[in-house]
Design an enzyme around this catalytic site. Structure first.
Site, PDB file in Angstrom:
ATOM      1  N   SER A 124      -0.072   4.837   3.165  1.00  0.00           N
ATOM      2  CA  SER A 124      -1.139   3.842   4.503  1.00  0.00           C
ATOM      3  C   SER A 124      -2.132   3.251   3.616  1.00  0.00           C
ATOM      4  CB  SER A 124      -1.671   4.934   5.669  1.00  0.00           C
ATOM      5  OG  SER A 124      -2.728   6.047   4.794  1.00  0.00           O
ATOM      6  N   HIS A 145       5.862   1.721   5.135  1.00  0.00           N
ATOM      7  CA  HIS A 145       4.542   2.739   5.846  1.00  0.00           C
ATOM      8  C   HIS A 145       4.999   2.642   7.331  1.00  0.00           C
ATOM      9  CE1 HIS A 145       0.737   2.230   7.595  1.00  0.00           C
ATOM     10  NE2 HIS A 145       1.185   3.921   7.334  1.00  0.00           N
ATOM     11  N   GLU A 157       5.790  -0.918   8.486  1.00  0.00           N
ATOM     12  CA  GLU A 157       5.447  -2.377   7.429  1.00  0.00           C
ATOM     13  C   GLU A 157       6.186  -1.940   6.124  1.00  0.00           C
ATOM     14  OE1 GLU A 157       1.064  -3.020   8.115  1.00  0.00           O
ATOM     15  OE2 GLU A 157       1.820  -0.987   7.438  1.00  0.00           O
ATOM     16  N   ASN A 195      -4.094  -1.839   9.039  1.00  0.00           N
ATOM     17  CA  ASN A 195      -4.774  -1.924   8.859  1.00  0.00           C
ATOM     18  C   ASN A 195      -6.423  -2.208   8.467  1.00  0.00           C
ATOM     19  OD1 ASN A 195      -4.607   1.040  10.003  1.00  0.00           O
ATOM     20  ND2 ASN A 195      -3.813   1.566   7.850  1.00  0.00           N
TER      21      ASN A 195
END
Length: 506
Positions: A124, A145, A157, A195
């Site tokens: 991540s 991910h 992802e 993120n």
């Protein structure tokens, strides 16, 4: 090219914690044979049993047929050693988030699996390129991910490292769809899409808190009720836990060589050191009793008075909307070019603070308050200057709350609360597009699915108006002189051209 639609596809999963189990479950439900391996003895067997129980519960609830649950369970097998993964078509690692550990695992796997085997990392926060760099064949390594809990969070992802070969991303994209998930493609950059895009919500709220503009509960109320987020930023930080959130903030900031847009706050570092982690420790930004946050009471609005109101027309489109609102509230509205000596003066700035807006029109700061023109429906935000009298603040609160809509009074701030956070979210989303990390539509898809925002950052910018967002950022940048608020070139050009922020380059 790996054909991930094959009926005999074999997937190896290394690491059978929460993430590994979730990936295994959706793979088995997708008709894929799964081999589970974990460095801890018995962990893989425990995971297989736990997944089987989860599938049985889904069948009991009618979310799966009993036959489908049994078939998915039958596709799960335990690999007691890494050597047992030799026949896998692809292997996904979901082990500890440490670069050295992931590199060592992939080095071992390269001596075991066949030349055709795809190697994927569920990292991540680490660089896919850096993980792959330790391999003899880095081209077959890609990022995959998932988000927790994997069966419920339908986003994955797919990340291309600097050396990842095209077939790898294509295969992982097709595999994600087979597992019932929505894939988005991203280049290997810190934070990938989700993120990365999520930096503004928490860090800008922390900056607002650190400037003494508003308290924790008021910031959460504004962003939840006025801006439409499911949770306020401090509720979210408490839910995630500062032991998770703060290191991610620091990691992305450092990986981008101290890019000001991602600058963390000393508030979270201090609270982390104090053990104020959030829900898991019983105390964070809120105190938790029996698992429920103790919310401070909100001050009741004063009764509506008869103070005359003079409304600034400097922001003409907003002034029309606010004038109509004031009329429905029964405000004694003055219509002269200048306010009378008794009037409450209301200004409607975009990106400016109340002081700047008052001085720009030669108004008395003691009688001036700013109203956020972007959030008028579910909660209204009033902003005072440092000199605004209590009487004028109370008159404004009483008037704006006369129809039952809650009103929050904050201290002076360039950009209010919602404007600051929303503009920052849009700006970071635009810069992700500018860096070509992902396609515009994938950025928005990733953010809505991965973060649960009411809109993706680019669609949000379109809703607010790209020119409006640019005005807010320009005013904040001029006030703070902080490159944190410099507008992304993607935003600047599309605002000037008058086109959607989702518009790609031809």
């Amino acid at each position: 090219m790996l054909d991930t639609t094959r009926n005999d596809l074999v997937l190896g999963i290394v690491g059978t914690g929460l993430m590994g189990r979730g990936i295994a479950q959706i793979a088995a439900q997708g008709g894929i044979r799964v081999l589970l391996h974990d460095a801890r003895a018995e962990a893989a067997a425990e995971a297989r049993e736990a997944i089987g129980q989860t599938l049985a519960k889904l069948a009991d609830k009618g979310k799966l047929t009993a036959e489908a649950a049994a078939a998915a369970s039958a596709r799960l097998a335990v690999a007691d050693t890494l050597d047992a993964l030799a026949g896998c078509d692809l292997v996904v690692e979901a082990i500890v988030e440490r670069l050295d550990a992931k590199r060592a695992l992939f080095a071992q796997l390269e001596d075991i699996v066949g030349a055709h085997c795809l190697l994927a990392t569920n990292t991540s926060s680490l660089s896919v390129t850096a993980i792959a760099a330790g391999c003899r064949r880095p081209g077959r390594v890609g990022g995959f991910h998932f988000f927790s809990p994997v069966p419920l969070m339908k986003l994955v992802e797919v990340i291309d490292g600097a050396l990842t070969e095209p077939w790898v991303g294509e295969a992982l994209t097709a595999l994600a769809r087979r597992m019932g998930h929505t894939p988005v493609r991203a280049q290997d950059t810190p934070g990938f899409i989700v993120n990365h895009a999520g930096r503004a919500f928490g860090t800008e709220a922390l900056r607002i808190l650190g400037e003494g503009i508003a308290g924790v509960a008021d910031i959460d109320r504004i962003l939840r009720e006025a801006a439409g987020f499911r949770m306020g930023p401090f509720e979210l930080l408490d839910l995630t836990g500062l032991d998770v959130s703060h290191p991610v903030m620091e990691s992305i900031y450092d990986q981008y060589y101290q890019e000001p847009r991602y600058r963390p706050s000393p508030i979270t570092r201090q609270r982390l050191a104090a053990g104020l982690l959030g829900h898991k420790s019983g105390r964070g930004f809120y105190t938790y009793t029996d698992g429920k946050a103790e919310q401070p009471d909100e001050a009741a609005a004063p009764p509506k008075g008869d103070t005359p109101v003079w409304l600034s027309r400097r922001n003409a489109p907003a002034a029309e909307r606010v004038a109509a609102l004031l009329a429905t509230l029964g405000a004694p509205l003055e219509t002269g070019e200048r306010p009378s000596a008794e009037a409450l003066c209301l200004v409607l700035p975009l990106g400016e603070d109340a002081t700047t807006a008052a001085l720009a029109e030669g108004l008395d700061p003691a009688r001036t308050l700013a109203l956020d023109p972007l959030t008028l429906a579910r909660r209204r935000t009033l902003m005072r200057t440092p000199l605004t009298t209590r009487a004028m603040a109370e008159a404004a609160r009483g008037l704006l709350a006369a129809d039952g809509t809650p009103v929050t009074l904050i201290n002076d701030s360039a950009g209010f609360v919602a404007q600051r956070v929303l503009a920052s979210i849009v700006n970071i989303g635009c810069d992700i597009a500018q860096q070509r990390v992902a396609r515009p539509e994938d950025i928005d898809r990733a953010v809505t699915l991965g973060l649960g925002y009411p809109q993706g950052p680019l669609a949000l910018g379109d809703t607010l108006g790209a020119a409006t967002v640019l005005d807010i950022l320009d005013a904040m940048h001029a006030f703070y002189r902080d490159p944190r608020y410099r507008p992304s070139p993607w935003l600047v050009r599309r605002a000037r051209l008058g086109v959607s922020l989702l518009t790609p380059d031809n």
